[in-house]
Write a protein that holds these residues in place. Structure first.
Motif, PDB file in Angstrom:
ATOM      1  N   LEU A   1      -5.803   3.993   3.410  1.00 25.83           N
ATOM      2  CA  LEU A   1      -7.211   3.698   3.133  1.00 25.83           C
ATOM      3  C   LEU A   1      -8.084   3.660   4.382  1.00 25.83           C
ATOM      4  N   HIS A   2      -7.488   3.460   5.546  1.00 21.50           N
ATOM      5  CA  HIS A   2      -8.308   3.489   6.762  1.00 21.50           C
ATOM      6  C   HIS A   2      -8.757   4.909   7.114  1.00 21.50           C
ATOM      7  N   TRP A   3      -8.174   5.913   6.456  1.00 19.33           N
ATOM      8  CA  TRP A   3      -8.621   7.295   6.650  1.00 19.33           C
ATOM      9  C   TRP A   3      -9.732   7.680   5.672  1.00 19.33           C
ATOM     10  N   VAL A   4      -9.939   6.876   4.648  1.00 24.99           N
ATOM     11  CA  VAL A   4     -10.875   7.231   3.579  1.00 24.99           C
ATOM     12  C   VAL A   4     -12.251   6.676   3.929  1.00 24.99           C
ATOM     13  N   LEU A   5     -13.140   7.564   4.344  1.00 26.77           N
ATOM     14  CA  LEU A   5     -14.444   7.119   4.821  1.00 26.77           C
ATOM     15  C   LEU A   5     -15.404   6.818   3.673  1.00 26.77           C
ATOM     16  N   ASP A   6     -15.191   7.432   2.521  1.00 29.52           N
ATOM     17  CA  ASP A   6     -15.999   7.119   1.340  1.00 29.52           C
ATOM     18  C   ASP A   6     -15.312   5.988   0.581  1.00 29.52           C
ATOM     19  N   LYS A   7     -15.290   4.840   1.232  1.00 32.17           N
ATOM     20  CA  LYS A   7     -14.463   3.730   0.751  1.00 32.17           C
ATOM     21  C   LYS A   7     -14.937   3.146  -0.577  1.00 32.17           C
ATOM     22  N   GLU A   8     -16.245   3.087  -0.780  1.00 35.16           N
ATOM     23  CA  GLU A   8     -16.749   2.516  -2.031  1.00 35.16           C
ATOM     24  C   GLU A   8     -16.356   3.376  -3.230  1.00 35.16           C
ATOM     25  N   GLN A   9     -16.485   4.681  -3.085  1.00 36.18           N
ATOM     26  CA  GLN A   9     -16.124   5.576  -4.188  1.00 36.18           C
ATOM     27  C   GLN A   9     -14.626   5.535  -4.448  1.00 36.18           C
ATOM     28  N   ALA A  10     -13.829   5.445  -3.386  1.00 39.90           N
ATOM     29  CA  ALA A  10     -12.374   5.346  -3.556  1.00 39.90           C
ATOM     30  C   ALA A  10     -12.009   4.061  -4.290  1.00 39.90           C
ATOM     31  N   ALA A  11     -12.658   2.958  -3.938  1.00 42.50           N
ATOM     32  CA  ALA A  11     -12.378   1.687  -4.604  1.00 42.50           C
ATOM     33  C   ALA A  11     -12.680   1.773  -6.094  1.00 42.50           C
ATOM     34  N   ARG A  12     -13.789   2.405  -6.433  1.00 38.41           N
ATOM     35  CA  ARG A  12     -14.143   2.556  -7.848  1.00 38.41           C
ATOM     36  C   ARG A  12     -13.130   3.441  -8.574  1.00 38.41           C
ATOM     37  N   ALA A  13     -12.657   4.495  -7.904  1.00 40.24           N
ATOM     38  CA  ALA A  13     -11.688   5.403  -8.520  1.00 40.24           C
ATOM     39  C   ALA A  13     -10.361   4.692  -8.785  1.00 40.24           C
ATOM     40  N   ILE A  14      -9.931   3.863  -7.856  1.00 43.81           N
ATOM     41  CA  ILE A  14      -8.682   3.111  -8.043  1.00 43.81           C
ATOM     42  C   ILE A  14      -8.854   2.098  -9.173  1.00 43.81           C
ATOM     43  N   PHE A  15     -10.002   1.438  -9.222  1.00 41.25           N
ATOM     44  CA  PHE A  15     -10.288   0.477 -10.290  1.00 41.25           C
ATOM     45  C   PHE A  15     -10.226   1.159 -11.656  1.00 41.25           C
ATOM     46  N   ARG A  16     -10.863   2.312 -11.776  1.00 40.73           N
ATOM     47  CA  ARG A  16     -10.858   3.048 -13.046  1.00 40.73           C
ATOM     48  C   ARG A  16      -9.446   3.421 -13.477  1.00 40.73           C
ATOM     49  N   ALA A  17      -8.604   3.753 -12.504  1.00 46.02           N
ATOM     50  CA  ALA A  17      -7.265   4.259 -12.809  1.00 46.02           C
ATOM     51  C   ALA A  17      -6.353   3.207 -13.428  1.00 46.02           C
ATOM     52  N   LEU A  18      -6.665   1.930 -13.201  1.00 45.57           N
ATOM     53  CA  LEU A  18      -5.787   0.856 -13.641  1.00 45.57           C
ATOM     54  C   LEU A  18      -6.093   0.396 -15.058  1.00 45.57           C
ATOM     55  N   LYS A  19      -5.061   0.003 -15.752  1.00 48.57           N
ATOM     56  CA  LYS A  19      -5.218  -0.664 -17.035  1.00 48.57           C
ATOM     57  C   LYS A  19      -5.782  -2.072 -16.799  1.00 48.57           C
ATOM     58  N   PRO A  20      -6.379  -2.693 -17.808  1.00 43.58           N
ATOM     59  CA  PRO A  20      -6.791  -4.093 -17.663  1.00 43.58           C
ATOM     60  C   PRO A  20      -5.618  -4.962 -17.206  1.00 43.58           C
ATOM     61  N   SER A  21      -5.890  -5.860 -16.281  1.00 44.75           N
ATOM     62  CA  SER A  21      -4.891  -6.734 -15.653  1.00 44.75           C
ATOM     63  C   SER A  21      -4.002  -5.999 -14.646  1.00 44.75           C
ATOM     64  N   GLY A  22      -4.271  -4.714 -14.422  1.00 47.42           N
ATOM     65  CA  GLY A  22      -3.480  -3.964 -13.442  1.00 47.42           C
ATOM     66  C   GLY A  22      -3.703  -4.473 -12.028  1.00 47.42           C
ATOM     67  N   ARG A  23      -2.694  -4.336 -11.191  1.00 44.79           N
ATOM     68  CA  ARG A  23      -2.781  -4.838  -9.821  1.00 44.79           C
ATOM     69  C   ARG A  23      -2.811  -3.674  -8.827  1.00 44.79           C
ATOM     70  N   PHE A  24      -3.387  -3.945  -7.671  1.00 41.02           N
ATOM     71  CA  PHE A  24      -3.421  -2.967  -6.585  1.00 41.02           C
ATOM     72  C   PHE A  24      -2.959  -3.675  -5.324  1.00 41.02           C
ATOM     73  N   ALA A  25      -1.910  -3.151  -4.713  1.00 39.23           N
ATOM     74  CA  ALA A  25      -1.340  -3.774  -3.519  1.00 39.23           C
ATOM     75  C   ALA A  25      -1.085  -2.722  -2.458  1.00 39.23           C
ATOM     76  N   GLY A  26      -1.109  -3.142  -1.205  1.00 37.74           N
ATOM     77  CA  GLY A  26      -0.799  -2.193  -0.143  1.00 37.74           C
ATOM     78  C   GLY A  26      -1.168  -2.704   1.227  1.00 37.74           C
ATOM     79  N   GLU A  27      -1.293  -1.750   2.128  1.00 36.44           N
ATOM     80  CA  GLU A  27      -1.531  -2.072   3.525  1.00 36.44           C
ATOM     81  C   GLU A  27      -2.265  -0.916   4.186  1.00 36.44           C
ATOM     82  N   MET A  28      -3.096  -1.238   5.151  1.00 39.20           N
ATOM     83  CA  MET A  28      -3.858  -0.226   5.890  1.00 39.20           C
ATOM     84  C   MET A  28      -4.126  -0.766   7.296  1.00 39.20           C
TER      85      MET A  28
END
Length: 253
Positions: A110-137
């Motif tokens: 994610l530190h390479w993704v300069l369009d961070k707001e759009q990426a965040a929205r795309a990840i949010f859309r991809a998840l089912k309700p109650s879905g989790r997002f975990a990681g490191e950057m």
């Protein structure tokens, strides 16, 4: 690893899978803590954002999950598929998945993704309700010493370091604000100082992990080895000053 999920005109990420596998193996090796935070369960469908050549993706699969890897590098996608990973070439910000995944994961991407707001929205859309997002950057202050040493060497040699493009090395508060704005809740983001020994040396790190940076600065291939050696001399050790931002969050039910 992962790797850059964005390769737009402002990005300075560029990868050679063979070089990455050789010099950057530590990225996946040190991604175990983020993977444990994800805690993939058998049968879960998981999205790996910036899967790179698929080393960590394979570890998720080995825990019984069904994984789709996405990465913006055609070369990395080919390497991931050769590694037995179901993977598609796609930038994080361009993903069009809708409530398909139980969880999402991302390591060193994610530190390479300069369009961070759009990426965040795309990840949010991809998840089912109650879905989790975990990681490191990469987090705030990541590689400050190494990056300064490289830019100093470029300037001394008459090259102009790219100034209009940089990584997004966020503070926990900045990161949380972006993902809360996308709709996530329970965002837990923490900085972890992790000085890391580069087994193949700082010079190899420069030519591998800053390949795109050197491309943008128009440094000829013939000079890159010398520049890497000079940066290694400036730094004075094979320890890179990594600072990671590790996170977990949830999409509301």
């Amino acid at each position: 690893m992962s790797q850059p999920a964005a390769q737009n005109p402002a990005s300075t990420s560029k990868w050679d899978p063979a070089a990455y596998a050789r010099v950057g193996a530590f990225v996946a090796e040190l991604g175990g803590a983020a993977l444990d935070l994800l805690d993939p369960q058998p049968g879960e469908r998981i999205l790996d954002v910036g899967c790179g050549e698929g080393t960590l993706t394979r570890k998720i699969i080995e825990r019984g999950a069904i994984v789709l890897g996405v990465d913006n590098s055609a070369e990395m996608i080919a390497a991931a598929r050769a590694n037995g990973v179901d993977a598609v070439q796609l930038a994080a910000e361009d993903m069009q998945f809708f409530a398909e995944f139980d969880a999402a994961f991302s390591n060193a991407t994610l530190h390479w993704v300069l369009d961070k707001e759009q990426a965040a929205r795309a990840i949010f859309r991809a998840l089912k309700p109650s879905g989790r997002f975990a990681g490191e950057m990469g987090g705030e202050g990541n590689l400050a010493k190494l990056r300064e040493a490289l830019d100093d060497e470029l300037i001394i040699r008459g090259y102009v370091p790219p100034v209009e493009a940089s990584n997004w090395y966020a503070s926990p508060d900045e990161f949380a604000a972006v993902y809360e704005a996308a709709g996530f809740r329970e965002v837990d983001a923490r900085l972890i100082e992790r000085p890391t020994v580069i087994d193949h040396g700082v010079a190899a790190w420069v030519t591998t992990f800053r390949k795109g940076w050197l491309d943008r600065a128009a440094v000829p291939e013939a000079e890159r080895g010398d520049i890497g050696a000079a940066v290694a001399h400036r730094v004075g050790s094979n320890v890179a000053d990594y600072v990671r931002l590790r996170f977990i969050m949830r999409k509301p039910a």
